[in-house]
Design an enzyme around this catalytic site. Structure first.
Site, mmCIF file in Angstrom:
data_model
loop_
_atom_site.group_PDB
_atom_site.id
_atom_site.type_symbol
_atom_site.label_atom_id
_atom_site.label_comp_id
_atom_site.label_asym_id
_atom_site.label_seq_id
_atom_site.Cartn_x
_atom_site.Cartn_y
_atom_site.Cartn_z
ATOM 1 N N SER A 1 35.310 28.995 8.489
ATOM 2 C CA SER A 1 34.981 30.091 6.668
ATOM 3 C C SER A 1 35.588 30.983 6.800
ATOM 4 O O SER A 1 34.986 31.861 7.621
ATOM 5 C CB SER A 1 33.405 29.760 6.743
ATOM 6 O OG SER A 1 33.064 30.577 5.267
ATOM 7 N N THR B 1 44.278 20.695 -6.067
ATOM 8 C CA THR B 1 44.965 21.320 -6.538
ATOM 9 C C THR B 1 44.926 22.362 -4.886
ATOM 10 O O THR B 1 43.674 23.115 -5.463
ATOM 11 C CB THR B 1 45.455 21.906 -7.670
ATOM 12 O OG1 THR B 1 45.869 20.633 -8.695
ATOM 13 C CG2 THR B 1 46.269 22.581 -7.626
ATOM 14 N N CYS C 1 21.587 31.390 2.083
ATOM 15 C CA CYS C 1 21.080 30.486 1.478
ATOM 16 C C CYS C 1 19.817 29.953 1.715
ATOM 17 O O CYS C 1 18.971 29.525 0.693
ATOM 18 C CB CYS C 1 21.922 28.928 1.870
ATOM 19 S SG CYS C 1 21.807 28.742 3.338
HETATM 20 C C1 LIG Z 1 26.795 28.605 10.963
HETATM 21 C C2 LIG Z 1 27.553 28.269 9.515
HETATM 22 N N1 LIG Z 1 28.052 27.331 9.316
HETATM 23 C C3 LIG Z 1 28.139 26.666 8.054
HETATM 24 C C4 LIG Z 1 28.192 28.055 7.133
HETATM 25 C C5 LIG Z 1 28.539 27.424 5.395
HETATM 26 O O1 LIG Z 1 29.634 27.848 5.434
HETATM 27 P P1 LIG Z 1 30.243 28.734 3.921
HETATM 28 O O2 LIG Z 1 29.166 29.781 2.795
HETATM 29 O O3 LIG Z 1 31.484 29.238 4.299
HETATM 30 O O4 LIG Z 1 30.065 27.309 3.268
HETATM 31 C C6 LIG Z 1 27.380 29.068 7.068
HETATM 32 C C7 LIG Z 1 27.655 30.491 6.033
HETATM 33 O O5 LIG Z 1 26.502 30.902 6.593
HETATM 34 C C8 LIG Z 1 27.430 29.718 9.081
HETATM 35 O O6 LIG Z 1 26.477 30.881 8.749
#
Ligand SMILES: Cc1ncc(COP(=O)(O)O)c(C=O)c1O
Length: 381
Positions: free
Chosen positions: A198, A236, A324
């Site tokens: 990411s 896109t 999150c």
């Molecule tokens: C281990 C892990 N996987 C996936 C994600 C999700 O990534 P993104 O925020 O880019 O959707 C995160 C984000 O906190 C993460 O820490």
């Protein structure tokens, strides 16, 4: 300001923003348009993909640009399940995945797939033996987080990959979002088929990412449409963000190679050393097999939210658990999975560093942190 919440997100490098702006202004045409301007955009997209591939030591056709870690994980997991459902219905993962994986597995369970969730030990690590025991004839996917986002624990990814080497019908996906640039991982050596990274965790723009997909693997696309990204991810292309993300990849990898990882380790070591003897504190991040930039600790008697807000008022930014889920009151599922009590899990905070942090910041943090917990302890009594 002392920003120690880099596992939630990082501040983009100034050079990344410059690249974004230049690309947005000068390469705004659609890479699929057949005129000259479209051709120039297509060329920039091609160059970005080639550079990303070179940095990851993979082939350009194995790089699929995505909108980030959530999409990468969902695509790897559901894309495999949908494409290979006739081969088998069994999937394997761990109890300590990011919600971007866990929720995808739950959706698949509702569709009739059978998911094994591997348990972890006190350190948040799965055992290789458990992986071996849980493998079945119909296992089509093993998906494991490389570096845990809350604890920093590193899973034995290379060993799992070796274990799966003689099982071509079981794909191996790794969520490398927290590990990328901080904990080196050779995709080939670890026999990885699918790997998620990411952009915003490495000082790139939000909404960018890559799913590495080993050449020849036919996943079922989640986004159907115009056939961009080799037909695997229509829409896109967000070219300015892609170009800026690849810039962040290069700059972060350069920092990592120029002593950045050792500096991160020195900073977390200093935090550990200074905090180890405090009677209220205990570390949840294991001292071995953990990433250099994450330190999770429990402060007895002080709820995570109370401490995070008290630090916030003094310009220090840390977090309670994963960004999150940090707005919910429930204790972290990851910490509970390691056997921590509800109380200790509700009193945990995560400090997460980046290549931009300095030892001076660590020292200032320590002063303010100690004073803050002393003050809060008195109030709580
Ligand atoms: C281990 C892990 N996987 C996936 C994600 C999700 O990534 P993104 O925020 O880019 O959707 C995160 C984000 O906190 C993460 O820490």
């Amino acid at each position: 300001m002392i920003y120690f919440d880099n596992s939630a997100t990082t501040k983009p490098y100034p050079e990344v923003l410059d690249t974004y702006r230049t690309a947005a202004e000068q390469f705004f045409a659609n890479p699929s348009s057949i005129h000259k301007l479209g051709g120039r955009s297509e060329e920039l997209l091609k160059k970005s993909r080639e550079q990303a591939a070179q940095l990851l030591r993979v082939k350009p056709q194995e790089v699929i640009f995505t909108s980030g870690g959530t999409e990468g994980n969902n695509f790897a997991i559901k894309g495999t399940a949908f494409a290979f459902r006739h081969r088998g219905k069994h999937l394997m993962t761990t109890r300590v995945e990011h919600p971007a994986s866990l929720r995808a597995f739950e959706q698949l369970e509702a569709l009739g797939f059978d998911v094994t969730y591997l348990e972890v030990d006190r350190n948040g690590r799965i055992s290789l033996d458990d992986v071996k025991k849980a493998l079945r004839e119909d296992t089509i996917l093993v998906s494991v987080i490389h570096v845990n986002n809350e604890l920093g624990t590193i899973q034995p990814v290379k060993e799992i990959g070796q274990l799966l080497k003689d099982r071509p019908k079981t794909l191996f996906h790794v969520d490398h979002v927290q590990g990328f640039t901080k904990v080196p991982l050779d995709f080939h050596e670890a026999n990885i088929d699918l790997c998620t990274i990411s952009g915003h965790k490495i000082h790139g723009p939000k909404g960018t990412g890559i799913l590495y997909k080993r050449e020849g693997i036919m996943l079922s696309p989640l986004l159907a449409g115009g056939g961009q990204e080799f037909g695997f991810r229509s829409g896109t292309e967000n070219l300015p963000a892609i170009a800026a993300f690849v810039k962040a990849m290069r700059l972060s990898l350069e920092r990592a190679q120029n002593g950045g990882i050792a500096r991160l380790r020195n900073m977390t070591d200093r935090l550990r050393q200074a905090l180890a003897s405090h009677p209220l504190l205990s570390f949840n991040t294991p001292s071995g097999a953990s990433a250099p930039h994450i330190l999770n600790l429990t402060v007895k008697g002080i709820r995570s939210e109370v401490l995070v807000h008290a630090l916030d008022r003094q310009g220090i930014y840390v977090s309670t658990k994963s960004a999150c889920s940090s707005k919910t009151q429930e204790p972290s599922a990851v910490l509970l999975a390691t056997g921590l009590s509800e109380e200790d899990a509700s009193h945990a905070i995560r400090i997460s560093l980046s290549f931009e942090n300095t030892m001076d910041e660590v020292e200032s943090f320590l002063d303010i942190f100690m004073q803050t917990i002393d003050k809060l302890e008195t109030v709580m009594e």
